[in-house]
Design a protein around this motif. Structure first.
Motif, mmCIF file in Angstrom:
data_model
loop_
_atom_site.group_PDB
_atom_site.id
_atom_site.type_symbol
_atom_site.label_atom_id
_atom_site.label_comp_id
_atom_site.label_asym_id
_atom_site.label_seq_id
_atom_site.Cartn_x
_atom_site.Cartn_y
_atom_site.Cartn_z
ATOM 1 N N THR A 1 -1.408 15.208 1.633
ATOM 2 C CA THR A 1 -1.354 14.320 2.805
ATOM 3 C C THR A 1 -1.761 12.896 2.462
ATOM 4 O O THR A 1 -1.387 11.966 3.167
ATOM 5 C CB THR A 1 -2.298 14.789 3.932
ATOM 6 O OG1 THR A 1 -3.642 14.758 3.445
ATOM 7 C CG2 THR A 1 -1.938 16.175 4.448
ATOM 8 N N ASP A 2 -2.595 12.697 1.415
ATOM 9 C CA ASP A 2 -3.208 11.385 1.161
ATOM 10 C C ASP A 2 -3.950 10.904 2.405
ATOM 11 O O ASP A 2 -3.986 9.698 2.677
ATOM 12 C CB ASP A 2 -2.151 10.354 0.725
ATOM 13 C CG ASP A 2 -2.753 9.065 0.164
ATOM 14 O OD1 ASP A 2 -3.956 9.045 -0.152
ATOM 15 O OD2 ASP A 2 -2.009 8.069 0.049
ATOM 16 N N HIS A 3 -4.510 11.832 3.181
ATOM 17 C CA HIS A 3 -5.141 11.367 4.425
ATOM 18 C C HIS A 3 -6.085 10.198 4.149
ATOM 19 O O HIS A 3 -7.026 10.306 3.360
ATOM 20 C CB HIS A 3 -5.920 12.482 5.134
ATOM 21 C CG HIS A 3 -6.606 11.947 6.360
ATOM 22 N ND1 HIS A 3 -5.989 11.930 7.592
ATOM 23 C CD2 HIS A 3 -7.797 11.306 6.519
ATOM 24 C CE1 HIS A 3 -6.790 11.328 8.461
ATOM 25 N NE2 HIS A 3 -7.893 10.941 7.831
ATOM 26 N N ASP B 1 -0.588 10.332 -9.155
ATOM 27 C CA ASP B 1 -0.271 10.461 -7.735
ATOM 28 C C ASP B 1 0.468 9.224 -7.207
ATOM 29 O O ASP B 1 0.153 8.100 -7.612
ATOM 30 C CB ASP B 1 -1.573 10.663 -6.947
ATOM 31 C CG ASP B 1 -2.384 11.883 -7.427
ATOM 32 O OD1 ASP B 1 -2.286 12.228 -8.625
ATOM 33 O OD2 ASP B 1 -3.114 12.463 -6.615
ATOM 34 N N HIS B 2 1.433 9.432 -6.314
ATOM 35 C CA HIS B 2 2.347 8.452 -5.711
ATOM 36 C C HIS B 2 3.645 8.375 -6.521
ATOM 37 O O HIS B 2 4.636 8.962 -6.140
ATOM 38 C CB HIS B 2 1.738 7.043 -5.563
ATOM 39 C CG HIS B 2 0.758 6.932 -4.445
ATOM 40 N ND1 HIS B 2 1.127 6.992 -3.132
ATOM 41 C CD2 HIS B 2 -0.584 6.761 -4.455
ATOM 42 C CE1 HIS B 2 0.052 6.869 -2.364
ATOM 43 N NE2 HIS B 2 -1.004 6.731 -3.139
ATOM 44 N N LEU B 3 3.693 7.531 -7.578
ATOM 45 C CA LEU B 3 4.819 7.473 -8.535
ATOM 46 C C LEU B 3 6.121 6.919 -7.970
ATOM 47 O O LEU B 3 7.186 7.096 -8.580
ATOM 48 C CB LEU B 3 5.089 8.865 -9.143
ATOM 49 C CG LEU B 3 3.901 9.560 -9.813
ATOM 50 C CD1 LEU B 3 4.356 10.901 -10.388
ATOM 51 C CD2 LEU B 3 3.287 8.702 -10.901
ATOM 52 N N CYS C 1 -4.409 18.395 -2.252
ATOM 53 C CA CYS C 1 -5.023 17.957 -3.514
ATOM 54 C C CYS C 1 -5.255 16.447 -3.568
ATOM 55 O O CYS C 1 -5.643 15.922 -4.623
ATOM 56 C CB CYS C 1 -4.164 18.416 -4.693
ATOM 57 S SG CYS C 1 -2.516 17.685 -4.727
ATOM 58 N N HIS C 2 -5.072 15.729 -2.445
ATOM 59 C CA HIS C 2 -5.304 14.272 -2.455
ATOM 60 C C HIS C 2 -5.608 13.814 -1.036
ATOM 61 O O HIS C 2 -4.701 13.665 -0.215
ATOM 62 C CB HIS C 2 -4.050 13.569 -3.008
ATOM 63 C CG HIS C 2 -4.157 12.073 -3.115
ATOM 64 N ND1 HIS C 2 -3.644 11.373 -4.185
ATOM 65 C CD2 HIS C 2 -4.689 11.132 -2.280
ATOM 66 C CE1 HIS C 2 -3.851 10.074 -4.014
ATOM 67 N NE2 HIS C 2 -4.489 9.901 -2.856
ATOM 68 N N THR C 3 -6.898 13.606 -0.735
ATOM 69 C CA THR C 3 -7.274 13.020 0.561
ATOM 70 C C THR C 3 -8.453 12.061 0.373
ATOM 71 O O THR C 3 -9.207 12.165 -0.583
ATOM 72 C CB THR C 3 -7.718 14.063 1.620
ATOM 73 O OG1 THR C 3 -9.120 14.322 1.497
ATOM 74 C CG2 THR C 3 -6.942 15.359 1.537
ATOM 75 N N HIS C 4 -8.548 11.145 1.326
ATOM 76 C CA HIS C 4 -9.714 10.249 1.425
ATOM 77 C C HIS C 4 -10.332 10.544 2.798
ATOM 78 O O HIS C 4 -10.231 9.743 3.718
ATOM 79 C CB HIS C 4 -9.278 8.787 1.371
ATOM 80 C CG HIS C 4 -8.360 8.419 0.237
ATOM 81 N ND1 HIS C 4 -8.722 7.555 -0.757
ATOM 82 C CD2 HIS C 4 -7.081 8.785 -0.055
ATOM 83 C CE1 HIS C 4 -7.706 7.381 -1.613
ATOM 84 N NE2 HIS C 4 -6.699 8.117 -1.207
ATOM 85 N N LEU C 5 -10.923 11.723 2.951
ATOM 86 C CA LEU C 5 -11.262 12.215 4.289
ATOM 87 C C LEU C 5 -12.502 11.566 4.896
ATOM 88 O O LEU C 5 -12.664 11.548 6.114
ATOM 89 C CB LEU C 5 -11.466 13.738 4.218
ATOM 90 C CG LEU C 5 -11.223 14.497 5.509
ATOM 91 C CD1 LEU C 5 -9.764 14.411 5.919
ATOM 92 C CD2 LEU C 5 -11.637 15.961 5.362
ATOM 93 N N ALA D 1 -5.036 9.607 -11.232
ATOM 94 C CA ALA D 1 -4.892 8.201 -10.841
ATOM 95 C C ALA D 1 -3.847 8.042 -9.761
ATOM 96 O O ALA D 1 -2.865 8.779 -9.720
ATOM 97 C CB ALA D 1 -4.522 7.334 -12.045
ATOM 98 N N HIS D 2 -4.105 7.073 -8.869
ATOM 99 C CA HIS D 2 -3.070 6.547 -7.979
ATOM 100 C C HIS D 2 -2.213 5.632 -8.860
ATOM 101 O O HIS D 2 -2.723 4.630 -9.374
ATOM 102 C CB HIS D 2 -3.683 5.687 -6.885
ATOM 103 C CG HIS D 2 -4.463 6.439 -5.849
ATOM 104 N ND1 HIS D 2 -5.631 7.100 -6.114
ATOM 105 C CD2 HIS D 2 -4.222 6.599 -4.523
ATOM 106 C CE1 HIS D 2 -6.083 7.638 -4.988
ATOM 107 N NE2 HIS D 2 -5.248 7.346 -4.009
ATOM 108 N N LEU D 3 -0.952 5.964 -9.030
ATOM 109 C CA LEU D 3 -0.144 5.269 -10.029
ATOM 110 C C LEU D 3 1.201 4.830 -9.460
ATOM 111 O O LEU D 3 1.901 5.634 -8.827
ATOM 112 C CB LEU D 3 0.081 6.217 -11.219
ATOM 113 C CG LEU D 3 0.805 5.626 -12.417
ATOM 114 C CD1 LEU D 3 -0.072 4.608 -13.125
ATOM 115 C CD2 LEU D 3 1.215 6.731 -13.391
HETATM 116 FE FE FE Z 1 -4.741 7.993 -1.970
#
Ligand code: FE
Ligand code: DI6
Length: 416
Positions: free
Chosen positions: A315-317, A263-265, A70-74, A240-242
């Motif tokens: 993965t936050d790829h 996301d992150h936290l 649910c979170h990638t920068h592919l 949000a990346h938070l």
């Molecule tokens: Fe990210």
């Protein structure tokens, strides 16, 4: 177009309950019709006279919901090996970013790459992710930071969804960083992105959700209020990346906006976590970035549990902080580095990851949901979080269509 109806026989079902307990049932059958799970139960309960085009004996293998990243920068150009080497030499991530490396260097490489190169590179990544059990992959823009480059990334992401490897969900991340050389303020840039660029991309069907980097080195909550307001006015889920590198107090804004995920936290305090809980926002934990940046502050998992915030894992790829393509590896890291249980890790890449994307049609093995399934060469659901460095995937079903992974699995073992 209809897909053939299939009866999966002799399966072990691995899933989780809403309170993240593991389900492990042997001797199960699953009936797939029109790309959906039409029925599932024990072998003995298979309805008499059930008509299907095909029957597949899974030989007792474990079937889980298809994994959801649910979170990638592919989609991006270039790599960030130079940053990696610099960081190993002691330079901090924010120092590299401040010096023109970091996100800015990937933006330059992504702008310079043509669409077909981006498509080919990201397609290879997506194929490897599918080979580790992903059947849904979210892909963010954010390495373009100008109207045409953001559109290029999102067009590539949409086209990747047509490859039949995984279902792709697109997220607009125009608020990832200030583009180098932008002649105007942060407020000007964000207003351009949310009021001019975003509506056009939405009209072209390129955007499923909107994200921002809420961080000391990017944008603060006050700056992001109008950007998120515009997204909400367009009816789009907000993410949000938070609090990845510092506590920003952005949770209050996300709660107010009814954000789908935060996301992150790593740096979120209990007040922030309680705000997310009240808003029903999913916490997406990204252990790959934590590991790769050698962070020491980990997310407050016990506070997330106490507040009953659903936890997802991804993965936050991305080339800068998490060049990782395997969701089972992210599950392993979430257990080892963040103290999740294997049950929480599996729920985090299935049901809770679906929720982090605002999707209610997938993420568990239940009648009426999409037949997105992963079949594994493992003995128990907990084993999915145990292995490191290879994929025990046997095959996947994507909306009821089977993909076999046998050859790739053999390659992974040969190369090990
Ligand atoms: Fe990210
Ligand atoms: N947080 C991250 O970990 C990635 N983006 C973000 O907002 C890293 C992006 C990069 O360094 O390229």
């Amino acid at each position: 177009m209809t897909t053939p109806s299939i009866l999966l026989r002799n399966a072990a079902v691995g899933d989780t309950t809403p309170d993240a307990a593991l389900v492990h049932r042997r001797g199960q059958a699953i009936h797939i019709q029109d790309g959906l799970i039409a029925w599932h139960g024990t072998e003995a309960e298979i309805p008499a006279g059930l008509a299907c085009d095909d029957e597949i004996d899974l030989g007792g293998r474990l079937v889980t919901p298809g994994l959801i990243d649910c979170h990638t920068h592919l989609v991006y150009g270039g790599k960030r090996v130079a940053d990696f080497v610099e960081r190993l030499g002691g330079t901090r991530y924010d120092e590299i970013a401040g010096g023109g490396g970091g996100i800015a260097s990937t933006v330059a490489a992504t702008r310079a790459a043509d669409e077909s190169t981006l498509f080919t590179m990201a397609g290879m990544r997506l194929e490897r992710m599918a080979g580790h059990g992903a059947t849904t992959v979210e892909i963010k823009s954010g390495y373009g930071l100008d109207p045409l480059s953001e559109k290029k990334i999102l067009r590539v992401a949409r086209r990747l969804g047509g490859l039949g490897l995984a279902d792709v969900r697109t997220t607009f991340l125009g608020a990832h960083a200030m583009p180098a050389g932008y002649e105007g303020t942060k407020a000007d840039y964000l207003a351009e992105m949310s009021d001019e660029v975003l509506p056009g991309l939405v009209a072209e069907g390129l955007v499923d959700a909107v994200d921002a980097f809420c961080e000391s080195i990017a944008f603060n909550p006050e700056e992001l209020e109008g950007y998120f307001g515009a997204a909400r006015a367009l009816g789009l889920p907000i993410k949000a990346h938070l609090d990845q590198l510092s506590e920003t107090r952005g949770a209050a804004l996300l709660a107010k906006m009814g954000a789908t995920s935060a996301d992150h936290l790593e740096y979120s305090g209990t007040g922030s976590i309680e705000a997310l809980a009240r808003a029903g926002t999913v916490a997406v934990l990204l252990p790959g970035a934590y590991y790769f940046l050698r962070e020491s502050r980990s997310p407050n998992v016990s506070a997330l549990r106490t507040a009953r915030v659903p936890i997802a894992i991804a993965t936050d790829h991305n080339p800068g902080t998490s060049p990782m393509e395997s969701l089972p590896l992210a599950m392993n890291m979430a257990c080892i580095l963040f103290g999740l249980t294997p049950a929480e890790a599996l729920r985090g890449t299935t049901a809770n990851a679906a929720r982090a994307l605002g999707l209610s049609d997938r993420g568990s093995i239940a009648n009426g949901l999409r037949a997105d399934l992963a079949v594994w060469e493992v003995d128990s659901p907990a084993e999915l979080s145990y292995n490191i460095g290879f994929s025990p995937l046997h095959s996947t079903f994507l909306k009821g269509t089977v993909r076999r992974e046998d050859s790739r699995r053999a390659d992974a073992h040969d190369g090990a």
